[in-house]
Design a protein around this motif. Structure first.
Motif, PDB file in Angstrom:
ATOM      1  N   CYS A  29       0.594  -1.365   0.030  1.00 40.30           N
ATOM      2  CA  CYS A  29      -0.100   0.080  -0.050  1.00 40.30           C
ATOM      3  C   CYS A  29       1.009   1.305   0.124  1.00 40.30           C
ATOM      4  O   CYS A  29       1.984   1.554   0.769  1.00 40.30           O
ATOM      5  N   CYS A  32      -2.262   5.864  -1.537  1.00 36.23           N
ATOM      6  CA  CYS A  32      -2.975   6.861  -2.591  1.00 36.23           C
ATOM      7  C   CYS A  32      -4.567   7.193  -1.891  1.00 36.23           C
ATOM      8  O   CYS A  32      -4.990   8.211  -2.488  1.00 36.23           O
ATOM      9  N   CYS A  35      -9.065   3.537  -2.244  1.00 35.86           N
ATOM     10  CA  CYS A  35     -10.108   2.755  -1.235  1.00 35.86           C
ATOM     11  C   CYS A  35     -10.956   3.572  -0.276  1.00 35.86           C
ATOM     12  O   CYS A  35     -12.275   3.392  -0.384  1.00 35.86           O
ATOM     13  N   CYS A  83      -8.130  -0.871  -6.099  1.00 34.68           N
ATOM     14  CA  CYS A  83      -6.713  -0.581  -5.561  1.00 34.68           C
ATOM     15  C   CYS A  83      -5.733  -0.527  -6.542  1.00 34.68           C
ATOM     16  O   CYS A  83      -5.559  -1.642  -7.291  1.00 34.68           O
TER      17      CYS A  83
END
Ligand code: SF4
Ligand code: SF4
Lengths: 187, 292
Positions: A29, A32, A35, A83
């Motif tokens: 991850c 960003c 999600c 994602c």
């Protein structure tokens, strides 16, 4: 936000536990926020889904398990589809709930885990879900005895719930199956 | 005649009896023979996958094995949640040999993993074909304005489901068009209704399902078409509560696609069990389609 992060070793262990359960690598991850932007339940969460991933990366188990986020995630998988790093975040949410249940650190005020337990209890007993007992047991367990009671007459009238529980013959088989799962998982 | 194993799941035997009734009637008409899996068990739904990964795979696999033992090559599951869990279990076991071994240990025998899992929409669109459905239509939907609502589990995750588009699905819309209805374009086709939170986190359902009802109404819908008993229940059973909270009347019937298909194939509302809905669809259908 001020918080102390966990040691390197501890962080790695937490990430590994998550990966072992769901096969997802949270280290991928890069925050960003996509999600969180698409999450339909974000409005009701104390931390956004992307914040939970960050906390998990930092090994902040307590913060993760005590958040409302992981318990009110509706498993809709919108985050998983979007994602850009290919993380199936819905699966990560599952893994976090599973870990919390295993460690016995489920927050008392959360109702969804009560629902899960009663639901699985019904399957264990009958092999199938028995809605009426699910409603009454959940109401008692969550201290809301009269919740949805006004809906019961119309549900009965429209044949949506039955007084007699539906059963599957191999009900006992399911009990046996669940015991075996428990045994294997405690190894 | 096409023969398939039928996995109704718990909802179709309780809150969603009308989905069960209408699906069986439609199948008979379209030449599909359904054989209910004897002694099927609950798929575990969300409570299983948020509690134990192994359990969430073993329960669907148990049903896949039972279906395989019937000697059939396809199992059909009308509940989007069951459909989703059966598909996921099948795929995960095929891809993960350690998991496969564990499932085998729990169930005492392996699943051959050969049986195909399908949703009724897939069977109707891919196996029967819209052309044939159109030919068999006895009662056109007369421009009935329909918002097709797919929800989450019928289309996600796309890598497993492999059917329709995960963001802007079309299958139900195409069915509506083939039957002579007006398939409305709208933005909330795959937004979440609150799913299994109906009893535990009802406020979330009020909020999310409320947004869906609102968007559908704004798009000009006269009814919403669904393919999942959880979606149906949240939008139908909770509609009164939502109206009260928002101070706005929706009065939108929430129909299973099998019900609308049944009407188009010439069946009556009574046959299809339409009186079981909370928001009564009969006025709309009598007015638009002249059905009884
Ligand atoms: S969408 Fe993926 S990469 Fe972006 S913040 Fe969420 S989990 Fe991290
Ligand atoms: S799966 Fe959970 S976290 Fe992801 S978008 Fe849906 S509700 Fe939000």
């Amino acid at each position: 936000m001020k918080c102390s992060i966990a040691s390197d070793k501890f962080r790695r262990k937490f990430a590994e536990q998550i990966e072992e359960i769901c096969g997802e690598r949270i280290s991928l991850c890069y925050q960003c926020g996509k999600c969180s932007a698409g999450c339909p339940v974000a409005y009701a969460m104390d931390y956004l889904p992307s914040q939970i991933t960050r906390f998990a990366q930092l090994g902040l188990i307590d913060k993760v398990m005590k958040s409302s986020t992981i318990w009110i995630c509706a498993s809709c998988q919108t985050c998983s589809v979007r994602c850009p790093r290919g993380i199936d975040l819905a699966k990560v949410m599952d893994a976090l709930r599973i870990l919390a249940k295993r460690k016995g650190i489920v927050p008392k005020e959360q109702i969804a885990p009560l629902f899960d337990g009663i639901f699985l209890g019904s399957i264990e007993k009958y092999g199938r879900l028995n809605e009426l007992s699910l409603i009454t047991k959940l109401n008692m367990a969550s201290g809301r005895p009269f919740k949805d009671v006004s809906l019961l007459p119309i549900m009965l009238k429209k044949g949506k719930i039955k007084l007699k529980p539906q059963k599957s013959n191999p009900g006992k088989e399911v009990r046996y199956l669940m015991r075996k799962v428990e045994k294997l998982e405690s190894k | 005649m096409m023969k398939v194993a039928y996995y109704p799941g718990c909802s179709l035997h309780s809150t969603a009896r009308e989905y069960d009734i209408s699906f069986q009637l439609v199948c008979r008409k379209l030449g599909i023979e359904l054989q209910e899996i004897p002694h099927w068990v609950c798929c575990g739904s969300s409570p299983a996958h948020v509690t134990s990964h192994l359990l969430s795979i073993a329960l669907p696999c148990k049903n896949l094995i039972l279906a395989e033992e019937m000697g059939l090559d396809t199992v059909v599951a009308p509940c989007a949640a069951c459909f989703n869990r059966l598909k996921i279990a099948k795929q995960e076991v095929a891809e993960d040999s350690k998991l496969k071994k564990e499932v085998q240990e729990v169930l005492g025998k392996p699943s051959a993993g050969k049986i195909e899992v399908k949703h009724p929409l897939q069977v109707i669109i891919e196996d029967v074909g819209l052309k044939k459905v159109e030919e068999m239509t006895r009662r056109k939907l007369q421009g009935l304005r329909v918002a097709s609502y797919y929800g989450c589990l019928l289309v996600r995750p796309p890598s497993v489901i492999n059917f329709d588009d995960p963001e802007d699905p079309q299958s139900m819309d195409n069915l509506v068009s083939a039957l002579g209805g007006e398939a409305l374009p709208w933005a909330f086709k795959t937004e979440c209704c609150g799913a299994s939170f109906s009893l535990s986190e009802t406020d979330i359902v009020f909020e999310l399902s409320g947004e869906i009802l609102n968007e559908a109404l704004e798009a000009g819908a006269e009814c919403i078409l669904v393919a999942c008993p959880l979606c149906q229940s949240n939008l139908d059973l909770r509609q009164k509560g939502i109206e009260k909270r928002r101070g706005k009347k929706f009065n939108l019937p929430i129909l299973y696609f099998t019900e609308l298909l049944g009407l188009a194939l010439g069946m009556s509302m009574r046959q299809l069990g339409l009186s079981r809905h909370i928001v009564n669809p009969s006025k709309l259908l009598e007015r638009k389609l002249a059905v009884t």
